[in-house]
Write a protein that holds these residues in place. Structure first.
Motif, PDB file in Angstrom:
ATOM      1  N   ASP A   9       5.342  -9.369   2.479  1.00 59.48           N
ATOM      2  CA  ASP A   9       4.121  -8.688   2.925  1.00 59.48           C
ATOM      3  C   ASP A   9       3.130  -8.419   1.796  1.00 59.48           C
ATOM      4  O   ASP A   9       2.069  -7.882   2.022  1.00 59.48           O
ATOM      5  CB  ASP A   9       4.465  -7.390   3.668  1.00 59.48           C
ATOM      6  CG  ASP A   9       5.058  -6.350   2.748  1.00 59.48           C
ATOM      7  OD1 ASP A   9       5.565  -6.723   1.665  1.00 59.48           O
ATOM      8  OD2 ASP A   9       5.035  -5.155   3.098  1.00 59.48           O
ATOM      9  N   ASP A  10       3.506  -8.774   0.567  1.00 60.72           N
ATOM     10  CA  ASP A  10       2.598  -8.544  -0.562  1.00 60.72           C
ATOM     11  C   ASP A  10       1.839  -9.838  -0.861  1.00 60.72           C
ATOM     12  O   ASP A  10       2.422 -10.804  -1.359  1.00 60.72           O
ATOM     13  CB  ASP A  10       3.414  -8.107  -1.787  1.00 60.72           C
ATOM     14  CG  ASP A  10       2.519  -7.636  -2.927  1.00 60.72           C
ATOM     15  OD1 ASP A  10       1.422  -8.203  -3.094  1.00 60.72           O
ATOM     16  OD2 ASP A  10       2.922  -6.708  -3.650  1.00 60.72           O
ATOM     17  N   PRO A  11       0.534  -9.888  -0.535  1.00 60.27           N
ATOM     18  CA  PRO A  11      -0.217 -11.143  -0.692  1.00 60.27           C
ATOM     19  C   PRO A  11      -0.213 -11.649  -2.139  1.00 60.27           C
ATOM     20  O   PRO A  11      -0.228 -12.871  -2.378  1.00 60.27           O
ATOM     21  CB  PRO A  11      -1.636 -10.787  -0.238  1.00 60.27           C
ATOM     22  CG  PRO A  11      -1.713  -9.304  -0.256  1.00 60.27           C
ATOM     23  CD  PRO A  11      -0.321  -8.797  -0.014  1.00 60.27           C
ATOM     24  N   ASP A  12      -0.159 -10.731  -3.083  1.00 57.79           N
ATOM     25  CA  ASP A  12      -0.180 -11.149  -4.492  1.00 57.79           C
ATOM     26  C   ASP A  12       1.122 -11.841  -4.876  1.00 57.79           C
ATOM     27  O   ASP A  12       1.125 -12.792  -5.648  1.00 57.79           O
ATOM     28  CB  ASP A  12      -0.424  -9.935  -5.401  1.00 57.79           C
ATOM     29  CG  ASP A  12      -1.821  -9.362  -5.187  1.00 57.79           C
ATOM     30  OD1 ASP A  12      -2.747 -10.174  -4.945  1.00 57.79           O
ATOM     31  OD2 ASP A  12      -1.978  -8.136  -5.233  1.00 57.79           O
ATOM     32  N   ILE A  13       2.235 -11.361  -4.323  1.00 58.94           N
ATOM     33  CA  ILE A  13       3.524 -11.998  -4.602  1.00 58.94           C
ATOM     34  C   ILE A  13       3.547 -13.397  -3.970  1.00 58.94           C
ATOM     35  O   ILE A  13       4.000 -14.362  -4.583  1.00 58.94           O
ATOM     36  CB  ILE A  13       4.692 -11.127  -4.053  1.00 58.94           C
ATOM     37  CG1 ILE A  13       4.781  -9.795  -4.813  1.00 58.94           C
ATOM     38  CG2 ILE A  13       6.014 -11.891  -4.127  1.00 58.94           C
ATOM     39  CD1 ILE A  13       5.256  -9.900  -6.248  1.00 58.94           C
ATOM     40  N   ASN A  32       3.195 -13.269   6.141  1.00 57.91           N
ATOM     41  CA  ASN A  32       3.233 -11.931   5.537  1.00 57.91           C
ATOM     42  C   ASN A  32       3.909 -10.908   6.439  1.00 57.91           C
ATOM     43  O   ASN A  32       3.773  -9.709   6.240  1.00 57.91           O
ATOM     44  CB  ASN A  32       1.835 -11.478   5.112  1.00 57.91           C
ATOM     45  CG  ASN A  32       0.933 -11.239   6.308  1.00 57.91           C
ATOM     46  OD1 ASN A  32       1.341 -11.420   7.448  1.00 57.91           O
ATOM     47  ND2 ASN A  32      -0.300 -10.838   6.021  1.00 57.91           N
ATOM     48  N   ASN A  33       4.632 -11.389   7.463  1.00 59.95           N
ATOM     49  CA  ASN A  33       5.412 -10.455   8.293  1.00 59.95           C
ATOM     50  C   ASN A  33       6.543 -11.226   8.972  1.00 59.95           C
ATOM     51  O   ASN A  33       6.504 -12.451   9.065  1.00 59.95           O
ATOM     52  CB  ASN A  33       4.495  -9.761   9.295  1.00 59.95           C
ATOM     53  CG  ASN A  33       3.945 -10.740  10.309  1.00 59.95           C
ATOM     54  OD1 ASN A  33       4.636 -11.157  11.232  1.00 59.95           O
ATOM     55  ND2 ASN A  33       2.694 -11.155  10.098  1.00 59.95           N
ATOM     56  N   MET A  55       9.576  -5.294   4.578  1.00 64.31           N
ATOM     57  CA  MET A  55       8.198  -5.572   4.985  1.00 64.31           C
ATOM     58  C   MET A  55       7.676  -4.398   5.804  1.00 64.31           C
ATOM     59  O   MET A  55       7.565  -3.310   5.282  1.00 64.31           O
ATOM     60  CB  MET A  55       8.139  -6.909   5.700  1.00 64.31           C
ATOM     61  CG  MET A  55       8.228  -8.054   4.681  1.00 64.31           C
ATOM     62  SD  MET A  55       8.270  -9.685   5.412  1.00 64.31           S
ATOM     63  CE  MET A  55       9.975  -9.826   5.867  1.00 64.31           C
ATOM     64  N   ASP A  56       7.396  -4.613   7.097  1.00 69.25           N
ATOM     65  CA  ASP A  56       6.912  -3.483   7.905  1.00 69.25           C
ATOM     66  C   ASP A  56       7.943  -2.359   7.926  1.00 69.25           C
ATOM     67  O   ASP A  56       7.620  -1.193   7.848  1.00 69.25           O
ATOM     68  CB  ASP A  56       6.628  -3.945   9.343  1.00 69.25           C
ATOM     69  CG  ASP A  56       5.422  -4.872   9.379  1.00 69.25           C
ATOM     70  OD1 ASP A  56       4.755  -4.992   8.329  1.00 69.25           O
ATOM     71  OD2 ASP A  56       5.173  -5.486  10.421  1.00 69.25           O
TER      72      ASP A  56
END
Lengths: 121, 490
Positions: A9-13, A32-33, A55-56
């Motif tokens: 869920d971390d866009p940078d990762i 991302n989920n 994640m969530d």
């Protein structure tokens, strides 16, 4: 060339991991989920899944892995865990968490590539 | 009382004998008193204690044996002699039965009398010493039994458990707390207790019994599952005077509460570590790519990654500041400058500060403030922080072009501020956890909204610092309302 799914869920990762793997010649699909993650696995049938455990919900990755295994999808899973202790899970080999390897974030590109190569043999 | 000079009472109706004996004995350092008949003899012999008494058997008023009986009744330690010229076997027996020490046949020679009295006096001293010893011993026994019952009362009322087991494994002593803390049933003194105790306890007992030395042990045990009852047991050996092991005493302490606090603290530390690690991982990932010569990226991408890294580090800094605030508030070391604050002013200033975010999302703000003074006594930074957190949430979790209503009313004691947004809203299970540290409602709608998960726990702490109250009403998909009550400044 192998296809790798990254579910985090971390866009940078996702961005950084994708770049490293692309540079090594791997193709990458991302989500991302857990819901989208499940969809891309069913559709693209990757050779390896890199899955973030938290994640969530703190154990989303864990449940996705279980769901895949129940459906006899045995694509190797490399689980990202910066949280094993945080959520009180003690992961042991073969114990409840049906994944092939764990990595603790942050991970260096060399380590990541090595883990990926090991699982793809 | 034993005095240096023996005190003698002579009871005799014969004056010559009375006085002659008195003179004789006084010369020998006796203190002598006399009585001239039985009645006087009883009075003198009972009203104070003589060491010795010489009682004539035949007196006109009262018989010597009666006098003997009365004196012995009241002064059992007075050594009594019966003096008589008519010694018969029967009276001798009767006199002895009544407690006479000896017979002195009349007439007697001075040597004979002194010899008898000396013997009697020694007997008297012996008697008194025995009596003293007996009394002392009795006192000690009474004291000991008091001590024992006191001790067992003390041991029974303490919250810690005490259990004593002898070396053959028999229960020698236990208190109520021990039964409770080890969750034992039907135990009695003398039971072979080892099989009833938790396994770890029995094992440790055996270790202690079988090894020499002075090591003591302690273990922690979960007696009832799910952390309901956790105890710590301390083992100490009991040795006799010869140093040989007699048994083991086990002291048991309830550490359930301590363990709960420890768990909460560990969870908090883990959560903090995780929250710190996430942005660090992201920034490290970017920096490594930028420096990695095997990965080719455009200059544009490189700049983008640097910009992202800065955003993540700023988030990290916010998190660290939030943590410091929480810690200061919890420790009570936060410096406060309590002044009179106008809530209207605080909220208007906060809205100016948030104007950029409001415009970016197109949020329409409606204000409905009470016309009167809306004053509270508080620290400006804290109250500004409170409303900044709440209002920025109302923007972050709002819809594009959504609404933000702010209503301030006052009642007799409180100023009630309502912050109403038309945003994502909360599911009931999210509402319950809302004020927990690090809780963030995570679902497809909140994805991409950044935050530390500490904002509302800080809000709650600030409200409670000022004896206020915060309530939340929400419907998922429709919006959320926060009601904040703060004590009015009168």
């Amino acid at each position: 060339m192998s296809l790798i799914a990254i579910i985090d869920d971390d866009p940078d990762i996702i961005e950084a991991t994708s770049l490293v793997l692309n540079a090594k010649g791997y193709e990458v699909v991302t989500a991302n989920n857990p819901v989208d993650g499940y969809t891309i696995i069913k559709e693209k049938k990757p050779d390896l899944i890199i899955l973030d455990v938290m994640m969530d919900e703190p154990d989303d990755g864990f449940f996705l892995a279980q769901k895949l295994r129940r459906e006899k999808i045995d694509i190797p899973i490399l689980m990202y865990t910066s949280v094993s202790k945080a959520v009180g899970f003690e992961f042991g080999e073969g114990e409840l968490v049906p994944v092939n390897d764990f990595v603790e974030k942050p991970i260096s590109p060399e380590q990541l590539v090595q883990k990926v190569e090991n699982l793809l043999i | 009382m034993i005095t240096d000079k023996p005190r003698v009472l002579i009871v005799d109706d014969e004056k010559g004998l009375r006085l002659g004996t008195k003179r004789l004995l006084e010369n020998e350092d006796y203190i002598v008193e006399t009585a001239e008949n039985g009645t006087e003899g009883i009075i003198k012999g009972t009203e104070k204690e003589f060491d010795l008494a010489i009682i004539d058997l035949k007196m006109p008023d009262i018989e010597g044996l009666e006098v003997l009986k009365e004196i012995k009744k009241h002064r059992p330690h007075t050594i009594c002699f019966i003096a008589t010229a008519f010694a018969s076997y029967d009276t001798a027996i009767e006199a002895t039965r009544l407690g006479a020490y000896s017979y002195i046949p009349k007439p007697f020679s001075p040597e004979e009398l002194l010899f008898q009295l000396e013997k009697g006096y020694k007997q008297r001293i012996l008697l008194l010493e025995t009596e003293n010893l007996k009394r002392e011993r009795e006192e000690q026994l009474v004291e000991l039994s008091h001590e024992k019952s006191r001790l067992s009362a003390i041991i029974n009322t303490i919250n810690n458990g005490v259990l004593v087991i002898n070396k053959t494994g028999e229960l020698v002593y236990f208190n109520n707390s021990a039964v409770r803390l080890f969750n034992l049933h039907d135990v009695e003194m003398g039971d072979l207790i080892l099989e009833k105790l938790p396994n770890e306890v029995s094992e440790l007992f055996k270790t202690l019994i079988n090894e020499s030395g002075e090591k003591s042990y302690s273990i922690q045990l979960e007696i009832k599952p799910n952390r309901e009852l956790i105890v710590e047991a301390f083992f100490e050996r009991i040795t006799g005077e010869d140093g040989d092991l007699r048994g083991v005493v086990i002291a048991i302490r309830n550490i359930s509460e301590f363990k709960k606090i420890e768990l909460v603290r560990n969870q908090f530390v883990s959560m903090v570590a995780h929250e710190l690690k996430t942005p660090i991982s992201a920034v490290l990932g970017y920096l490594r790519i930028i420096l990695d010569e095997t990965v080719n990226i455009t200059e544009e991408k490189e700049e983008e990654y640097q910009a992202r890294s800065i955003i993540r580090l700023e988030g990290l800094l916010t998190l660290v500041n939030d943590l410091l605030d929480i810690s200061r508030m919890e420790l009570g070391t936060k410096q406060r400058e309590i002044v009179e604050l106008d809530l209207k002013e605080v909220i208007n200033n906060t809205l100016v500060f948030l104007e950029f975010d409001l415009k970016k999302k197109g949020i329409d703000v409606n204000k409905d403030f009470d016309n009167g003074d809306l004053l509270i006594n508080a620290d400006n930074d804290e109250i500004t922080r409170l409303f900044t957190n709440l209002l920025s949430n109302a923007i972050k979790y709002n819809k594009e072009n959504g609404l933000l209503n702010i209503i301030i009313d006052k009642s007799k004691n409180y100023i009630k501020t309502q912050i109403i947004d038309s945003g994502i809203g909360l599911k009931p299970e999210e509402k319950d956890k809302l004020f927990q540290q690090f809780f963030r409602a995570k679902n497809s709608k909140t994805r991409g909204i950044s935050g530390t998960g500490l904002g509302l726990s800080i809000v709650k702490q600030i409200v409670e610092t000022y004896d206020g109250k915060i309530e939340v009403e929400s419907e998922f998909g429709k919006g959320t309302t926060f009601n904040i009550y703060l004590p009015i400044n009168k």
